[in-house]
Write a protein that holds these residues in place. Structure first.
Motif, PDB file in Angstrom:
ATOM      1  N   LYS A 321       0.826  -1.201   0.000  1.00  0.00           N
ATOM      2  CA  LYS A 321       0.000   0.000   0.000  1.00  0.00           C
ATOM      3  C   LYS A 321       0.867   1.261   0.000  1.00  0.00           C
ATOM      4  O   LYS A 321       0.601   2.216  -0.739  1.00  0.00           O
ATOM      5  N   LEU A 322       1.904   1.269   0.836  1.00  0.00           N
ATOM      6  CA  LEU A 322       2.795   2.430   0.903  1.00  0.00           C
ATOM      7  C   LEU A 322       3.503   2.665  -0.427  1.00  0.00           C
ATOM      8  O   LEU A 322       3.634   3.806  -0.880  1.00  0.00           O
ATOM      9  N   LEU A 323       3.962   1.596  -1.044  1.00  0.00           N
ATOM     10  CA  LEU A 323       4.634   1.725  -2.338  1.00  0.00           C
ATOM     11  C   LEU A 323       3.684   2.254  -3.397  1.00  0.00           C
ATOM     12  O   LEU A 323       4.026   3.144  -4.178  1.00  0.00           O
ATOM     13  N   PHE A 324       2.461   1.705  -3.412  1.00  0.00           N
ATOM     14  CA  PHE A 324       1.490   2.080  -4.437  1.00  0.00           C
ATOM     15  C   PHE A 324       1.004   3.512  -4.260  1.00  0.00           C
ATOM     16  O   PHE A 324       0.818   4.244  -5.238  1.00  0.00           O
ATOM     17  N   ARG A 325       0.798   3.929  -3.003  1.00  0.00           N
ATOM     18  CA  ARG A 325       0.231   5.250  -2.757  1.00  0.00           C
ATOM     19  C   ARG A 325       1.275   6.366  -2.730  1.00  0.00           C
ATOM     20  O   ARG A 325       0.945   7.517  -2.490  1.00  0.00           O
ATOM     21  N   VAL A 329       7.422   8.960  -4.789  1.00  0.00           N
ATOM     22  CA  VAL A 329       8.660   8.491  -4.144  1.00  0.00           C
ATOM     23  C   VAL A 329       9.183   7.231  -4.835  1.00  0.00           C
ATOM     24  O   VAL A 329      10.365   7.133  -5.168  1.00  0.00           O
ATOM     25  N   PHE A 330       8.276   6.266  -5.056  1.00  0.00           N
ATOM     26  CA  PHE A 330       8.690   4.972  -5.596  1.00  0.00           C
ATOM     27  C   PHE A 330       8.296   4.781  -7.065  1.00  0.00           C
ATOM     28  O   PHE A 330       8.556   3.728  -7.634  1.00  0.00           O
ATOM     29  N   ASP A 332       7.021   7.128 -10.948  1.00  0.00           N
ATOM     30  CA  ASP A 332       7.485   8.135 -11.900  1.00  0.00           C
ATOM     31  C   ASP A 332       6.752   9.465 -11.769  1.00  0.00           C
ATOM     32  O   ASP A 332       6.890  10.343 -12.615  1.00  0.00           O
ATOM     33  N   GLN A 333       5.952   9.630 -10.713  1.00  0.00           N
ATOM     34  CA  GLN A 333       5.284  10.907 -10.493  1.00  0.00           C
ATOM     35  C   GLN A 333       6.138  11.796  -9.602  1.00  0.00           C
ATOM     36  O   GLN A 333       7.174  11.372  -9.084  1.00  0.00           O
ATOM     37  N   SER A 334       5.693  13.024  -9.411  1.00  0.00           N
ATOM     38  CA  SER A 334       6.442  13.961  -8.567  1.00  0.00           C
ATOM     39  C   SER A 334       5.476  14.699  -7.652  1.00  0.00           C
ATOM     40  O   SER A 334       4.277  14.783  -7.918  1.00  0.00           O
ATOM     41  N   ALA A 335       6.018  15.217  -6.570  1.00  0.00           N
ATOM     42  CA  ALA A 335       5.229  16.013  -5.625  1.00  0.00           C
ATOM     43  C   ALA A 335       6.143  17.067  -5.025  1.00  0.00           C
ATOM     44  O   ALA A 335       7.101  16.743  -4.329  1.00  0.00           O
ATOM     45  N   GLY A 336       5.828  18.329  -5.301  1.00  0.00           N
ATOM     46  CA  GLY A 336       6.699  19.399  -4.833  1.00  0.00           C
ATOM     47  C   GLY A 336       6.455  19.789  -3.400  1.00  0.00           C
ATOM     48  O   GLY A 336       7.311  20.399  -2.759  1.00  0.00           O
ATOM     49  N   ASP A 337       5.261  19.475  -2.878  1.00  0.00           N
ATOM     50  CA  ASP A 337       4.956  19.826  -1.488  1.00  0.00           C
ATOM     51  C   ASP A 337       3.975  18.808  -0.913  1.00  0.00           C
ATOM     52  O   ASP A 337       3.536  17.878  -1.594  1.00  0.00           O
ATOM     53  N   ALA A 338       3.612  19.020   0.358  1.00  0.00           N
ATOM     54  CA  ALA A 338       2.740  18.067   1.050  1.00  0.00           C
ATOM     55  C   ALA A 338       1.367  17.989   0.394  1.00  0.00           C
ATOM     56  O   ALA A 338       0.742  16.922   0.361  1.00  0.00           O
ATOM     57  N   SER A 339       0.884  19.114  -0.137  1.00  0.00           N
ATOM     58  CA  SER A 339      -0.429  19.132  -0.769  1.00  0.00           C
ATOM     59  C   SER A 339      -0.462  18.233  -2.002  1.00  0.00           C
ATOM     60  O   SER A 339      -1.412  17.466  -2.205  1.00  0.00           O
ATOM     61  N   GLU A 340       0.580  18.315  -2.814  1.00  0.00           N
ATOM     62  CA  GLU A 340       0.656  17.461  -4.002  1.00  0.00           C
ATOM     63  C   GLU A 340       0.804  15.992  -3.613  1.00  0.00           C
ATOM     64  O   GLU A 340       0.233  15.104  -4.257  1.00  0.00           O
ATOM     65  N   ALA A 341       1.569  15.737  -2.550  1.00  0.00           N
ATOM     66  CA  ALA A 341       1.743  14.360  -2.085  1.00  0.00           C
ATOM     67  C   ALA A 341       0.403  13.778  -1.633  1.00  0.00           C
ATOM     68  O   ALA A 341       0.077  12.622  -1.923  1.00  0.00           O
ATOM     69  N   LEU A 342      -0.400  14.590  -0.921  1.00  0.00           N
ATOM     70  CA  LEU A 342      -1.711  14.136  -0.461  1.00  0.00           C
ATOM     71  C   LEU A 342      -2.642  13.883  -1.639  1.00  0.00           C
ATOM     72  O   LEU A 342      -3.431  12.922  -1.634  1.00  0.00           O
ATOM     73  N   LYS A 343      -2.541  14.727  -2.653  1.00  0.00           N
ATOM     74  CA  LYS A 343      -3.363  14.541  -3.863  1.00  0.00           C
ATOM     75  C   LYS A 343      -3.024  13.212  -4.528  1.00  0.00           C
ATOM     76  O   LYS A 343      -3.915  12.468  -4.956  1.00  0.00           O
ATOM     77  N   ASN A 344      -1.730  12.894  -4.617  1.00  0.00           N
ATOM     78  CA  ASN A 344      -1.307  11.604  -5.173  1.00  0.00           C
ATOM     79  C   ASN A 344      -1.877  10.452  -4.354  1.00  0.00           C
ATOM     80  O   ASN A 344      -2.333   9.440  -4.890  1.00  0.00           O
ATOM     81  N   TRP A 345      -1.819  10.609  -3.032  1.00  0.00           N
ATOM     82  CA  TRP A 345      -2.314   9.571  -2.120  1.00  0.00           C
ATOM     83  C   TRP A 345      -3.791   9.286  -2.380  1.00  0.00           C
ATOM     84  O   TRP A 345      -4.209   8.131  -2.501  1.00  0.00           O
TER      85      TRP A 345
END
Length: 492
Positions: A321-325, A329-330, A332-345
């Protein structure tokens, strides 16, 4: 033309240990290539007039060993195609810690090259002999490059190869220190079995990177241990202990427990962890996190006993789950800040539901909020989910108005003498409206109330202290005096 590569091992470094078969192959070969000239056997080859070509120049041309080994493999395949049969000689045994041989095994078939591998004494043969341990007792061989503490098993003899320099030894030391005590005795072996060059050094772990002489023929041996303190630092030991507790020979109390009987313990232990976080108390946090982990282990053990799943299935599911979400990090996407990381999640969570075949038309926006969450926390999560689809107040003023409206309705219900259930309902509406205010000011209502609870507790303790100082009890005071001490507590 015979397109073939014969790979042979030069042994651990002592000429007497080179096999007769490999010696004959070297003497009769038309083309001999060696991975590196930095090996004691090269002296014998030169003395006997055996011409060879080394790939040492490639080490200077590339940034890391993987690129070097890939380049060596490329050249060997080309050379075998152009020159016919060639001999490729490597230190030790070709199938022990020899990346180029593994690459040849993968690529020669596609290139139409016949590959023949003959053995040779590896550095392990000398390690068993010179260090004096029997691998049947339990043994693992690790590469110093990229070592992880999760690989370590203290009940096994551990040999760590490819310790080329002090920097590598320092990296190994830091990994070992995650499990072993700083003064644990380890052994450094340089050029084992090579006459005049061998060194065997017993040192405490903290001095591992202070040893001199690391090079191509160096290794580190960590002797096996049955020390309970070491075993107790491993997850495997925890799994074993919980299994014993639940076994017929284990603890009568643990044997009788069910998911339901210890359900409340999971909640209590969670709150005890939160208390140590609020108190900024890492010492007790360590202990309470252990108690919380025990609950996870017990519930998993119960399911293991009936064959549903094990704690390792739990870990696998979590890891996947951690790898997929975390594609930023793992993947080919990117996240410049916490907001983008949460959107990916959130995006990956939605994709998970699709993969599980869930009917998206039947999925509620409010799904995913646990039924038994504490009331304030659940209200907060429900409101956040609803707000994501636009069901929300425009600004904080609308929330204030709603709080005033609900407060007025509560007062009216009390004044009218409404039923107990009706008054509870109005109180709940008021609390729900207040949670909206918490959300609008980006505050967790549970945390806010917890702070106030701590503040109240501290001030009330102050009143109790003052009463004791003055030789009084609560029966001997009144609200006016308690209010005086309450106000004093606010200004401490």
């Amino acid at each position: 033309m015979d397109k073939s590569i014969t790979v042979l091992g030069l042994g651990s470094g002592d000429p007497d240990q080179l096999t007769l078969g490999n010696w004959r192959k070297l003497k009769s070969a038309a083309h001999v290539f060696v991975r590196t000239e930095h090996h004691p056997m090269m002296t014998l080859l030169r003395e006997e007039g055996i011409a060879y070509t080394s790939f040492d120049s490639l080490y200077e041309q590339h940034d890391d060993f993987l690129e070097v080994y890939r380049a060596i493999t490329d050249q060997l395949i080309v050379l075998a195609g152009e020159q016919g049969p060639i001999v490729y000689a490597v230190p030790g045994h070709p199938m022990v810690a020899e990346s180029t041989v593994q690459q040849l095994r993968q690529r020669c078939g596609e290139a139409g090259i016949a590959l023949h591998i003959t053995g040779g004494e590896s550095f392990l043969d000398q390690a068993f002999t010179r260090l004096g341990f029997d691998p049947i007792e339990g043994f693992q061989l690790l590469d110093s490059s990229g070592m992880s503490s999760s690989w370590l098993q203290p009940q096994l003899h551990t040999v760590i190869g490819q310790v080329y320099d002090t920097f590598t030894a320092s990296d190994v030391k830091l990994v070992l220190m995650e499990l072993y005590p700083d003064d644990y005795e380890v052994v450094v072996g340089h050029a084992l079995g090579v006459q005049g060059e061998e060194q065997i050094l017993h040192v405490p772990l903290y001095e591992l990177d202070r040893v001199e002489g690391y090079g191509n023929l160096s290794l580190i041996w960590v002797p096996r241990s049955d020390d309970e303190q070491l075993r107790n630092r491993t997850f495997a030991r925890l799994h074993e202990i919980v299994g014993i507790l639940r076994s017929p020979e284990g603890c009568p109390w643990d044997q009788e427990q069910t998911h339901q009987s210890i359900r409340k313990n999971l909640i209590e232990e969670t709150y005890e962890v939160l208390e140590t976080i609020d108190d900024d108390d890492p010492i007790h946090m360590q202990e309470e996190l252990g108690d919380l982990l025990l609950q996870v282990m017990l519930h998993s053990q119960m399911e293991e006993e009936v064959g549903t799943f094990t704690v390792y299935d739990v870990i696998q599911t979590l890891n996947e789950k951690l790898l997929f979400r975390h594609p930023h990090v793992f993947g080919d996407q990117s996240a410049g800040d916490a907001s983008e990381a949460l959107k990916n999640w959130e995006q990956m969570k939605a994709e998970e539901k699709q993969r599980k075949g869930l009917d998206q038309s039947a999925v509620s926006v409010l799904d995913g909020v646990p039924r038994d969450l504490p009331g304030l926390m659940k209200a907060y999560k429900l409101q956040k989910k609803a707000a994501k689809v636009g069901f929300d107040w425009e600004d904080l003023n609308g929330v204030y108005s709603k709080i005033e409206e609900e407060f007025a309705e509560l007062k009216q219900a009390v004044a009218n003498g409404d039923s107990h259930d009706e008054r509870i309902g109005e109180l709940g509406d008021l609390l729900f409206a207040v949670v909206n205010a918490a959300r609008f000011i980006d505050a967790d209502p549970e945390e806010a109330l917890a702070r106030t609870n701590r503040k109240f507790t501290s001030r009330f303790h102050y009143i109790e202290d003052q009463l004791r100082i003055n030789g009084k009890s609560f029966d001997q005071t009144d609200l006016l005096e308690m209010e005086k001490w309450w106000q004093a507590a606010k200004h401490r």
